[in-house]
Design a protein around this motif. Sequence first.
Motif, mmCIF file in Angstrom:
data_model
loop_
_atom_site.group_PDB
_atom_site.id
_atom_site.type_symbol
_atom_site.label_atom_id
_atom_site.label_comp_id
_atom_site.label_asym_id
_atom_site.label_seq_id
_atom_site.Cartn_x
_atom_site.Cartn_y
_atom_site.Cartn_z
ATOM 1 N N MET A 54 8.934 0.943 57.127
ATOM 2 C CA MET A 54 7.703 1.266 57.861
ATOM 3 C C MET A 54 7.766 2.663 58.488
ATOM 4 O O MET A 54 6.799 3.111 59.095
ATOM 5 C CB MET A 54 7.452 0.208 58.942
ATOM 6 C CG MET A 54 7.179 -1.167 58.371
ATOM 7 S SD MET A 54 6.923 -2.430 59.644
ATOM 8 C CE MET A 54 5.253 -2.020 60.175
ATOM 9 N N ASN A 55 8.907 3.339 58.348
ATOM 10 C CA ASN A 55 9.118 4.667 58.921
ATOM 11 C C ASN A 55 8.808 4.698 60.415
ATOM 12 O O ASN A 55 8.119 5.588 60.920
ATOM 13 C CB ASN A 55 8.314 5.738 58.164
ATOM 14 C CG ASN A 55 8.779 7.135 58.518
ATOM 15 O OD1 ASN A 55 9.940 7.360 58.822
ATOM 16 N ND2 ASN A 55 7.855 8.080 58.493
ATOM 17 N N HIS A 56 9.311 3.681 61.097
ATOM 18 C CA HIS A 56 9.119 3.574 62.545
ATOM 19 C C HIS A 56 10.340 2.877 63.122
ATOM 20 O O HIS A 56 10.560 1.704 62.864
ATOM 21 C CB HIS A 56 7.834 2.797 62.858
ATOM 22 C CG HIS A 56 7.406 2.905 64.280
ATOM 23 N ND1 HIS A 56 7.271 4.110 64.914
ATOM 24 C CD2 HIS A 56 7.080 1.960 65.186
ATOM 25 C CE1 HIS A 56 6.870 3.892 66.164
ATOM 26 N NE2 HIS A 56 6.753 2.593 66.346
ATOM 27 N N HIS A 57 11.129 3.609 63.886
ATOM 28 C CA HIS A 57 12.456 3.136 64.266
ATOM 29 C C HIS A 57 12.527 2.777 65.747
ATOM 30 O O HIS A 57 12.092 3.552 66.591
ATOM 31 C CB HIS A 57 13.490 4.202 63.897
ATOM 32 C CG HIS A 57 13.399 4.561 62.449
ATOM 33 N ND1 HIS A 57 12.597 5.582 62.000
ATOM 34 C CD2 HIS A 57 13.961 3.997 61.356
ATOM 35 C CE1 HIS A 57 12.687 5.649 60.672
ATOM 36 N NE2 HIS A 57 13.510 4.693 60.262
ATOM 37 N N PRO A 58 13.095 1.620 66.045
ATOM 38 C CA PRO A 58 13.140 1.143 67.423
ATOM 39 C C PRO A 58 14.284 1.762 68.218
ATOM 40 O O PRO A 58 15.271 2.241 67.660
ATOM 41 C CB PRO A 58 13.396 -0.363 67.260
ATOM 42 C CG PRO A 58 14.206 -0.456 66.013
ATOM 43 C CD PRO A 58 13.657 0.623 65.112
ATOM 44 N N SER A 59 14.144 1.688 69.524
ATOM 45 C CA SER A 59 15.282 1.857 70.424
ATOM 46 C C SER A 59 15.763 0.443 70.674
ATOM 47 O O SER A 59 14.954 -0.450 70.950
ATOM 48 C CB SER A 59 14.846 2.490 71.743
ATOM 49 O OG SER A 59 14.381 3.795 71.526
ATOM 50 N N TRP A 60 17.062 0.219 70.562
ATOM 51 C CA TRP A 60 17.543 -1.140 70.725
ATOM 52 C C TRP A 60 18.978 -1.170 71.210
ATOM 53 O O TRP A 60 19.687 -0.166 71.195
ATOM 54 C CB TRP A 60 17.383 -1.947 69.456
ATOM 55 C CG TRP A 60 18.066 -1.422 68.214
ATOM 56 C CD1 TRP A 60 18.912 -0.346 68.111
ATOM 57 C CD2 TRP A 60 17.958 -1.948 66.905
ATOM 58 N NE1 TRP A 60 19.321 -0.189 66.814
ATOM 59 C CE2 TRP A 60 18.753 -1.162 66.049
ATOM 60 C CE3 TRP A 60 17.267 -3.015 66.369
ATOM 61 C CZ2 TRP A 60 18.872 -1.414 64.693
ATOM 62 C CZ3 TRP A 60 17.388 -3.258 65.009
ATOM 63 C CH2 TRP A 60 18.175 -2.462 64.196
ATOM 64 N N SER A 61 19.372 -2.355 71.656
ATOM 65 C CA SER A 61 20.758 -2.566 72.055
ATOM 66 C C SER A 61 21.140 -3.996 71.696
ATOM 67 O O SER A 61 20.284 -4.861 71.524
ATOM 68 C CB SER A 61 20.951 -2.322 73.553
ATOM 69 O OG SER A 61 20.233 -3.267 74.308
ATOM 70 N N ASN A 62 22.438 -4.204 71.589
ATOM 71 C CA ASN A 62 22.956 -5.519 71.248
ATOM 72 C C ASN A 62 24.160 -5.800 72.131
ATOM 73 O O ASN A 62 25.069 -4.992 72.242
ATOM 74 C CB ASN A 62 23.368 -5.553 69.773
ATOM 75 C CG ASN A 62 24.247 -6.733 69.434
ATOM 76 O OD1 ASN A 62 25.388 -6.542 69.054
ATOM 77 N ND2 ASN A 62 23.738 -7.937 69.578
ATOM 78 N N VAL A 63 24.140 -6.951 72.788
ATOM 79 C CA VAL A 63 25.290 -7.446 73.526
ATOM 80 C C VAL A 63 25.504 -8.886 73.074
ATOM 81 O O VAL A 63 24.645 -9.746 73.303
ATOM 82 C CB VAL A 63 25.076 -7.380 75.058
ATOM 83 C CG1 VAL A 63 26.276 -7.975 75.780
ATOM 84 C CG2 VAL A 63 24.816 -5.956 75.508
ATOM 85 N N TYR A 64 26.601 -9.109 72.391
ATOM 86 C CA TYR A 64 26.985 -10.389 71.811
ATOM 87 C C TYR A 64 25.838 -11.026 71.020
ATOM 88 O O TYR A 64 25.584 -10.633 69.894
ATOM 89 C CB TYR A 64 27.564 -11.345 72.855
ATOM 90 C CG TYR A 64 28.017 -12.663 72.249
ATOM 91 C CD1 TYR A 64 28.967 -12.689 71.240
ATOM 92 C CD2 TYR A 64 27.458 -13.857 72.653
ATOM 93 C CE1 TYR A 64 29.369 -13.882 70.638
ATOM 94 C CE2 TYR A 64 27.856 -15.057 72.067
ATOM 95 C CZ TYR A 64 28.802 -15.063 71.066
ATOM 96 O OH TYR A 64 29.178 -16.246 70.491
ATOM 97 N N ASN A 65 25.115 -11.987 71.609
ATOM 98 C CA ASN A 65 24.086 -12.706 70.846
ATOM 99 C C ASN A 65 22.665 -12.286 71.216
ATOM 100 O O ASN A 65 21.706 -12.906 70.783
ATOM 101 C CB ASN A 65 24.240 -14.219 71.026
ATOM 102 C CG ASN A 65 23.937 -14.681 72.432
ATOM 103 O OD1 ASN A 65 24.056 -13.914 73.392
ATOM 104 N ND2 ASN A 65 23.566 -15.930 72.581
#
Length: 77
Positions: free
Chosen positions: A35-46
């Motif tokens: 979709m040429n649209h990139h998120p800001s994200w984070s991951n901590v365990y689950n």
Amino acid sequence: MWIEENHKLKNVYQFKDFIEAFAFMTKVAMLAEKMNHHPSWSNVYNKVTIELTTHDAGNIVTEKDRNLAQAIDKLVK
């Protein structure tokens, strides 16, 4: 459930474990690239936290963000 605040759409997804969370992130990455649209994200365990905003529009929520949010939701149903 997506919440709009501070000119961003935000959502937190929770999974059984890290492997499921990471698999979800992989699917989101492929979708975002398509979709040429990139998120800001984070991951901590689950948990995976995603924030969407359209930088080209001045860091506001646009239809592009809403479309990606809707497509991401379909990945977990």
